[in-house]
Design an enzyme around this catalytic site. Structure first.
Site, PDB file in Angstrom:
ATOM      1  N   ASN A   9      -5.097  21.897 -38.078  1.00 29.62           N
ATOM      2  CA  ASN A   9      -4.579  20.528 -38.054  1.00 29.62           C
ATOM      3  C   ASN A   9      -5.769  19.584 -38.188  1.00 29.62           C
ATOM      4  O   ASN A   9      -6.495  19.358 -37.230  1.00 29.62           O
ATOM      5  CB  ASN A   9      -3.836  20.319 -36.712  1.00 29.62           C
ATOM      6  CG  ASN A   9      -3.393  18.889 -36.508  1.00 29.62           C
ATOM      7  OD1 ASN A   9      -3.436  18.070 -37.426  1.00 29.62           O
ATOM      8  ND2 ASN A   9      -2.949  18.578 -35.294  1.00 29.62           N
ATOM      9  N   TRP A  10      -5.952  19.066 -39.396  1.00 32.06           N
ATOM     10  CA  TRP A  10      -7.129  18.226 -39.638  1.00 32.06           C
ATOM     11  C   TRP A  10      -7.026  16.849 -38.987  1.00 32.06           C
ATOM     12  O   TRP A  10      -8.002  16.120 -38.919  1.00 32.06           O
ATOM     13  CB  TRP A  10      -7.334  18.033 -41.153  1.00 32.06           C
ATOM     14  CG  TRP A  10      -7.682  19.258 -41.909  1.00 32.06           C
ATOM     15  CD1 TRP A  10      -7.730  20.552 -41.443  1.00 32.06           C
ATOM     16  CD2 TRP A  10      -8.012  19.324 -43.298  1.00 32.06           C
ATOM     17  NE1 TRP A  10      -8.074  21.405 -42.463  1.00 32.06           N
ATOM     18  CE2 TRP A  10      -8.261  20.675 -43.614  1.00 32.06           C
ATOM     19  CE3 TRP A  10      -8.126  18.364 -44.315  1.00 32.06           C
ATOM     20  CZ2 TRP A  10      -8.612  21.093 -44.897  1.00 32.06           C
ATOM     21  CZ3 TRP A  10      -8.474  18.777 -45.585  1.00 32.06           C
ATOM     22  CH2 TRP A  10      -8.715  20.131 -45.860  1.00 32.06           C
ATOM     23  N   LYS A  11      -5.805  16.489 -38.573  1.00 37.53           N
ATOM     24  CA  LYS A  11      -5.565  15.142 -38.010  1.00 37.53           C
ATOM     25  C   LYS A  11      -6.044  14.084 -39.013  1.00 37.53           C
ATOM     26  O   LYS A  11      -5.965  14.318 -40.218  1.00 37.53           O
ATOM     27  CB  LYS A  11      -6.215  15.019 -36.630  1.00 37.53           C
ATOM     28  CG  LYS A  11      -5.796  16.180 -35.720  1.00 37.53           C
ATOM     29  CD  LYS A  11      -6.144  15.993 -34.280  1.00 37.53           C
ATOM     30  CE  LYS A  11      -5.686  17.230 -33.501  1.00 37.53           C
ATOM     31  NZ  LYS A  11      -5.949  17.113 -32.063  1.00 37.53           N
ATOM     32  N   HIS A  98       3.774  16.832 -32.254  1.00 40.88           N
ATOM     33  CA  HIS A  98       2.412  16.956 -31.712  1.00 40.88           C
ATOM     34  C   HIS A  98       2.253  15.965 -30.566  1.00 40.88           C
ATOM     35  O   HIS A  98       2.801  14.860 -30.612  1.00 40.88           O
ATOM     36  CB  HIS A  98       1.382  16.693 -32.818  1.00 40.88           C
ATOM     37  CG  HIS A  98      -0.001  17.057 -32.384  1.00 40.88           C
ATOM     38  ND1 HIS A  98      -0.766  16.227 -31.605  1.00 40.88           N
ATOM     39  CD2 HIS A  98      -0.734  18.175 -32.582  1.00 40.88           C
ATOM     40  CE1 HIS A  98      -1.919  16.830 -31.349  1.00 40.88           C
ATOM     41  NE2 HIS A  98      -1.924  18.011 -31.925  1.00 40.88           N
ATOM     42  N   GLU A 100      -0.038  14.042 -29.795  1.00 38.98           N
ATOM     43  CA  GLU A 100      -0.570  12.730 -30.191  1.00 38.98           C
ATOM     44  C   GLU A 100       0.545  11.853 -30.751  1.00 38.98           C
ATOM     45  O   GLU A 100       0.558  10.642 -30.551  1.00 38.98           O
ATOM     46  CB  GLU A 100      -1.711  12.921 -31.206  1.00 38.98           C
ATOM     47  CG  GLU A 100      -2.972  13.430 -30.503  1.00 38.98           C
ATOM     48  CD  GLU A 100      -3.862  14.322 -31.339  1.00 38.98           C
ATOM     49  OE1 GLU A 100      -3.748  14.304 -32.584  1.00 38.98           O
ATOM     50  OE2 GLU A 100      -4.680  15.055 -30.748  1.00 38.98           O
ATOM     51  N   GLU A 170       0.687  23.644 -26.713  1.00 41.04           N
ATOM     52  CA  GLU A 170      -0.593  22.941 -26.644  1.00 41.04           C
ATOM     53  C   GLU A 170      -0.662  22.125 -25.359  1.00 41.04           C
ATOM     54  O   GLU A 170      -0.138  21.007 -25.306  1.00 41.04           O
ATOM     55  CB  GLU A 170      -0.732  21.992 -27.837  1.00 41.04           C
ATOM     56  CG  GLU A 170      -0.660  22.679 -29.176  1.00 41.04           C
ATOM     57  CD  GLU A 170      -1.336  21.852 -30.261  1.00 41.04           C
ATOM     58  OE1 GLU A 170      -2.312  22.351 -30.831  1.00 41.04           O
ATOM     59  OE2 GLU A 170      -0.906  20.721 -30.505  1.00 41.04           O
ATOM     60  N   GLY A 176      -8.762  18.735 -27.695  1.00 43.91           N
ATOM     61  CA  GLY A 176      -9.936  17.933 -28.014  1.00 43.91           C
ATOM     62  C   GLY A 176     -10.846  17.683 -26.821  1.00 43.91           C
ATOM     63  O   GLY A 176     -11.756  16.872 -26.885  1.00 43.91           O
ATOM     64  N   SER A 216      -8.488  23.188 -27.952  1.00 39.19           N
ATOM     65  CA  SER A 216      -9.884  23.642 -27.892  1.00 39.19           C
ATOM     66  C   SER A 216     -10.041  25.135 -28.179  1.00 39.19           C
ATOM     67  O   SER A 216     -10.891  25.801 -27.587  1.00 39.19           O
ATOM     68  CB  SER A 216     -10.520  23.278 -26.547  1.00 39.19           C
ATOM     69  OG  SER A 216     -10.494  21.877 -26.365  1.00 39.19           O
ATOM     70  N   GLY A 237      -7.441  22.245 -34.023  1.00 35.20           N
ATOM     71  CA  GLY A 237      -7.835  20.898 -34.423  1.00 35.20           C
ATOM     72  C   GLY A 237      -9.295  20.879 -34.850  1.00 35.20           C
ATOM     73  O   GLY A 237      -9.645  21.253 -35.972  1.00 35.20           O
ATOM     74  N   GLY A 238     -10.161  20.478 -33.930  1.00 34.93           N
ATOM     75  CA  GLY A 238     -11.587  20.297 -34.221  1.00 34.93           C
ATOM     76  C   GLY A 238     -12.229  21.445 -34.987  1.00 34.93           C
ATOM     77  O   GLY A 238     -12.935  21.221 -35.979  1.00 34.93           O
TER      78      GLY A 238
HETATM   79  P1  PGA Z   1      -8.190  20.810 -30.735  1.00 34.42           P
HETATM   80  O1  PGA Z   1      -6.758  20.241 -31.213  1.00 34.42           O
HETATM   81  O2  PGA Z   1      -8.304  22.201 -31.289  1.00 34.42           O
HETATM   82  O3  PGA Z   1      -9.190  19.870 -31.322  1.00 34.42           O
HETATM   83  O4  PGA Z   1      -8.171  20.800 -29.246  1.00 34.42           O
HETATM   84  C1  PGA Z   1      -5.636  21.069 -31.281  1.00 34.42           C
HETATM   85  C2  PGA Z   1      -4.450  20.269 -31.744  1.00 34.42           C
HETATM   86  O5  PGA Z   1      -4.292  19.106 -31.343  1.00 34.42           O
HETATM   87  O6  PGA Z   1      -3.607  20.767 -32.527  1.00 34.42           O
END
Ligand code: PGA
Length: 253
Positions: A9-11, A98, A100, A170, A176, A216, A237-238
């Site tokens: 997930n590149w966001k 998600h 977010e 998640e 993050g 993470s 994500g990251g």
């Molecule tokens: P993260 O994000 O790996 O940066 O913690 C995961 C996500 O939000 O899908």
């Protein structure tokens, strides 16, 4: 048998040039390495880069997913993207719910349910996210929260429709933050989610559902997370923003 999935997930990250470089890097590494058996990768870039990613991959290296979709068919919804549009780009996966989107854009379980319906109508697999925030975990409410999100977001589906769903657990406190759920914490909730699905749809549907962990997840912890019987991969994500890390996570199976 359910698939192992590593989805990136590149966001809201990367310019077009940087995205191009990342996808190129992923392709190059996938040409060199063979993925573990039954493992699939999905790249979820921002909307403007979807087509570039599908052009590159041609479905042979990785699948391409969107990060969001609107819950209406079409019409006067400025700035929004419909499931039909995604389908016309041959997109096969889409993240929904998600944390977010739930936190910043008011995405409720009812909206998640409508987005899931739109995606299924257009033959796109929803990757449906659930997970508790820190205060809920500290109050021991994680099971109630996840049960509500899964029930209200997904349990209107028929068993056949449910078979198209991928779930991502998640814990919001791990996203993050560098704080990862322990393998035991992940396994506990994943098994609980599979149990909910089994109660509603039966053991076969539950056994065939891929349940990903997100928060993470990185090369250094992927192996012990994925070693759990009910953890079928990760939503990353990251660490999905670096080709080497993303591929190393997939190699952790
Ligand atoms: P993260 O994000 O790996 O940066 O913690 C995961 C996500 O939000 O899908």
């Amino acid at each position: 048998m359910r698939k192992n999935i590593v989805a990136g997930n590149w966001k809201m990250n990367k310019s077009f040039g940087e995205a191009d470089e990342l996808v190129n890097g992923i392709m190059t590494l996938l040409e060199e390495k063979e993925l573990p058996e039954n493992t699939m990768m999905i790249v979820c870039p921002p909307f403007p880069y979807l087509e570039m990613c599908t052009d590159y991959s041609n479905d042979s290296y990785f699948m391409v997913g969107a990060q969001n979709v609107n819950d209406n068919d079409k019409g006067a919804y400025t700035g929004e993207v419909s499931a039909e549009m995604l389908k016309s780009l041959e997109i096969e996966y889409c993240i929904v719910g998600h944390s977010e989107r739930r936190a910043y854009y008011g995405e409720t379980d009812a909206i998640v349910a409508r987005k899931v319906d739109q995606l299924l109508k257009n033959e796109i697999h929803p990757i449906v996210c659930c997970g508790e925030v820190l205060e809920e975990r500290e109050a021991g409410k994680q099971f109630d929260v996840v049960r509500r999100q899964i029930t209200d977001g997904l349990f209107h589906l028929t068993p056949e429709q449910f078979g198209e769903i991928v779930i991502a657990y998640e814990p919001v406190w791990a996203i993050g933050t560098g704080k990862t759920a322990t393998p035991a914490q992940a396994q506990e909730i994943h098994a609980f989610i599979r149990g909910l699905i089994a109660d509603k749809y039966g053991k076969e549907v539950a056994d065939n559902t891929s349940i990903l962990y997100g928060g993470s997840c990185k090369p250094s912890n992927a192996k012990e997370l994925f070693a759990n019987p009910d953890v079928d991969g990760g939503l990353i994500g990251g660490a999905s923003l670096k080709a080497e890390d993303f591929i190393d996570i997939a190699m952790a199976f």
